[in-house]
Write an enzyme that holds these catalytic residues in place. Sequence first.
Site, PDB file in Angstrom:
ATOM      1  N   LYS A  63      -5.031   3.903 -13.582  1.00  0.00           N
ATOM      2  CA  LYS A  63      -4.325   4.011 -12.304  1.00  0.00           C
ATOM      3  C   LYS A  63      -4.767   2.955 -11.302  1.00  0.00           C
ATOM      4  O   LYS A  63      -4.908   3.205 -10.101  1.00  0.00           O
ATOM      5  CB  LYS A  63      -4.490   5.419 -11.709  1.00  0.00           C
ATOM      6  CG  LYS A  63      -4.187   6.554 -12.688  1.00  0.00           C
ATOM      7  CD  LYS A  63      -2.932   6.331 -13.512  1.00  0.00           C
ATOM      8  CE  LYS A  63      -1.666   6.272 -12.662  1.00  0.00           C
ATOM      9  NZ  LYS A  63      -0.455   5.958 -13.489  1.00  0.00           N
ATOM     10  N   THR A  66      -2.383  -1.369 -13.844  1.00  0.00           N
ATOM     11  CA  THR A  66      -2.292  -1.915 -15.198  1.00  0.00           C
ATOM     12  C   THR A  66      -0.878  -2.352 -15.552  1.00  0.00           C
ATOM     13  O   THR A  66      -0.661  -3.467 -16.041  1.00  0.00           O
ATOM     14  CB  THR A  66      -2.760  -0.866 -16.227  1.00  0.00           C
ATOM     15  OG1 THR A  66      -3.773  -0.050 -15.666  1.00  0.00           O
ATOM     16  CG2 THR A  66      -3.261  -1.546 -17.491  1.00  0.00           C
ATOM     17  N   THR A  67       0.096  -1.483 -15.326  1.00  0.00           N
ATOM     18  CA  THR A  67       1.481  -1.797 -15.675  1.00  0.00           C
ATOM     19  C   THR A  67       2.008  -2.939 -14.817  1.00  0.00           C
ATOM     20  O   THR A  67       2.739  -3.817 -15.303  1.00  0.00           O
ATOM     21  CB  THR A  67       2.361  -0.548 -15.527  1.00  0.00           C
ATOM     22  OG1 THR A  67       1.827   0.504 -16.349  1.00  0.00           O
ATOM     23  CG2 THR A  67       3.796  -0.835 -15.936  1.00  0.00           C
ATOM     24  N   TRP A  68       1.626  -2.953 -13.573  1.00  0.00           N
ATOM     25  CA  TRP A  68       2.019  -4.026 -12.663  1.00  0.00           C
ATOM     26  C   TRP A  68       1.527  -5.372 -13.182  1.00  0.00           C
ATOM     27  O   TRP A  68       2.305  -6.323 -13.331  1.00  0.00           O
ATOM     28  CB  TRP A  68       1.436  -3.729 -11.280  1.00  0.00           C
ATOM     29  CG  TRP A  68       1.909  -4.613 -10.170  1.00  0.00           C
ATOM     30  CD1 TRP A  68       2.912  -5.545 -10.215  1.00  0.00           C
ATOM     31  CD2 TRP A  68       1.402  -4.643  -8.834  1.00  0.00           C
ATOM     32  NE1 TRP A  68       3.059  -6.154  -8.986  1.00  0.00           N
ATOM     33  CE2 TRP A  68       2.143  -5.613  -8.119  1.00  0.00           C
ATOM     34  CE3 TRP A  68       0.400  -3.936  -8.164  1.00  0.00           C
ATOM     35  CZ2 TRP A  68       1.894  -5.896  -6.775  1.00  0.00           C
ATOM     36  CZ3 TRP A  68       0.160  -4.215  -6.825  1.00  0.00           C
ATOM     37  CH2 TRP A  68       0.896  -5.181  -6.148  1.00  0.00           C
ATOM     38  N   HIS A 124      -8.116   0.440 -21.234  1.00  0.00           N
ATOM     39  CA  HIS A 124      -8.897   1.068 -20.170  1.00  0.00           C
ATOM     40  C   HIS A 124     -10.362   1.224 -20.587  1.00  0.00           C
ATOM     41  O   HIS A 124     -11.134   1.858 -19.862  1.00  0.00           O
ATOM     42  CB  HIS A 124      -8.334   2.450 -19.833  1.00  0.00           C
ATOM     43  CG  HIS A 124      -6.963   2.438 -19.223  1.00  0.00           C
ATOM     44  ND1 HIS A 124      -6.633   1.601 -18.180  1.00  0.00           N
ATOM     45  CD2 HIS A 124      -5.849   3.173 -19.493  1.00  0.00           C
ATOM     46  CE1 HIS A 124      -5.367   1.821 -17.843  1.00  0.00           C
ATOM     47  NE2 HIS A 124      -4.873   2.759 -18.619  1.00  0.00           N
ATOM     48  N   SER A 154      -4.112   9.037  -7.531  1.00  0.00           N
ATOM     49  CA  SER A 154      -3.124   8.644  -8.530  1.00  0.00           C
ATOM     50  C   SER A 154      -3.439   9.269  -9.894  1.00  0.00           C
ATOM     51  O   SER A 154      -2.539   9.722 -10.607  1.00  0.00           O
ATOM     52  CB  SER A 154      -3.086   7.115  -8.647  1.00  0.00           C
ATOM     53  OG  SER A 154      -2.062   6.701  -9.515  1.00  0.00           O
ATOM     54  N   TYR A 209      -6.361  -4.647  -6.554  1.00  0.00           N
ATOM     55  CA  TYR A 209      -5.044  -4.055  -6.309  1.00  0.00           C
ATOM     56  C   TYR A 209      -4.616  -4.268  -4.862  1.00  0.00           C
ATOM     57  O   TYR A 209      -3.458  -4.615  -4.580  1.00  0.00           O
ATOM     58  CB  TYR A 209      -5.121  -2.562  -6.638  1.00  0.00           C
ATOM     59  CG  TYR A 209      -3.825  -1.812  -6.597  1.00  0.00           C
ATOM     60  CD1 TYR A 209      -3.033  -1.676  -7.735  1.00  0.00           C
ATOM     61  CD2 TYR A 209      -3.379  -1.174  -5.429  1.00  0.00           C
ATOM     62  CE1 TYR A 209      -1.848  -0.954  -7.718  1.00  0.00           C
ATOM     63  CE2 TYR A 209      -2.194  -0.459  -5.394  1.00  0.00           C
ATOM     64  CZ  TYR A 209      -1.440  -0.350  -6.546  1.00  0.00           C
ATOM     65  OH  TYR A 209      -0.260   0.365  -6.517  1.00  0.00           O
ATOM     66  N   SER A 244       8.039  -6.360  -8.069  1.00  0.00           N
ATOM     67  CA  SER A 244       7.824  -5.515  -6.893  1.00  0.00           C
ATOM     68  C   SER A 244       7.824  -4.058  -7.344  1.00  0.00           C
ATOM     69  O   SER A 244       8.402  -3.703  -8.382  1.00  0.00           O
ATOM     70  CB  SER A 244       8.924  -5.736  -5.862  1.00  0.00           C
ATOM     71  OG  SER A 244      10.165  -5.219  -6.329  1.00  0.00           O
ATOM     72  N   MET A 248      10.196  -2.378 -10.288  1.00  0.00           N
ATOM     73  CA  MET A 248       9.581  -1.836 -11.499  1.00  0.00           C
ATOM     74  C   MET A 248       9.820  -0.339 -11.635  1.00  0.00           C
ATOM     75  O   MET A 248       9.971   0.183 -12.735  1.00  0.00           O
ATOM     76  CB  MET A 248       8.089  -2.155 -11.520  1.00  0.00           C
ATOM     77  CG  MET A 248       7.817  -3.636 -11.763  1.00  0.00           C
ATOM     78  SD  MET A 248       6.056  -4.044 -11.923  1.00  0.00           S
ATOM     79  CE  MET A 248       5.609  -3.117 -13.402  1.00  0.00           C
TER      80      MET A 248
END
Length: 309
Positions: A63, A66-68, A124, A154, A209, A244, A248
């Site tokens: 959280k 990562t996906t970003w 992770h 999160s 982040y 953005s 996403m």
Amino acid sequence: MLVPLYGQEYRSRKKMDSQSEWQRKDWVKVRGVPMICSCSSNWERIDNFQAREEDIIIATYPKSGTTWMSEIVDVILNDGDTEKSKRDAIFNKIPMLEFWVPGVVPPGCQVLDSLPSPRVVKTHLPVSLFPKAFWEKNCKIIYVARNPKDVAVSFYHFDKMNQLHPEPGPWEGYVDKFIQGNMGFGSWGTHVKEFWALKQERNILYMFYEDMLEDPKREIRKVMRFLGKDLSDDVLEKTCLHTSFKAMKENPVTNYTAIDSSIMNQSVSPFMRKGICGDWKNHFTVAQNERFDEYYQKEMSGTDLSFRF
């Protein structure tokens, strides 16, 4: 493509397999680190993973963006061609090394073995569980860290919707679990500090982040340079728009809606929830915040690592 394993084919398989074998199981410790139960068996697959020199690793505590970062890297490697980035779901383009649901989803390391170079690997895993081959091959590692209060919030909502994780229980006790490191992938403090300590001697780009939220163009430029790409300002602008949070969250390639609700129930909480800094203020009580501040000060003592809240 592996999407069917999460979709229609998965739904037919689950009728034959007992969900109790993997749903809502307690964390299982691997060398002292709490791990997702379904991912914890046959750990030799991780220890013996064969890295390649061209591999690019995206490492984070859960959280933390990562996906970003994964989608940013995918767009950069495709020279800003966002149409190419729509070719498959993010979890197929960039498999999670340690992920595995026996009989349902193949091991991430097995999927990675079948991919051509340059591979992008999501993980992770803390430093203590990192495959030695990544260090031996001097692979490029992009590490993203996020302030722990927002991570805890999160993670709590993610635990509520992720059926592979144990029930998180009420928020009142969740903060204490986080402070104690009784979370998937262990202690947040240990995770972020150990990668920070290695960033000078290893091939690591350490990102924050909060910096990405503040100035995405500036931070994406850092990633471009690290990956050896010199892309135009137009490509940079296009990459920013494509990655953005709003874009996403609406993109089926990145929002995890392709995964069956028996694994991630997004009616409980969306995978991409808010993507902001400071949401912790909507959750922490005064007492929890004071207790967490003490924890944070203790974790950060003796290091020059610091976070913005």
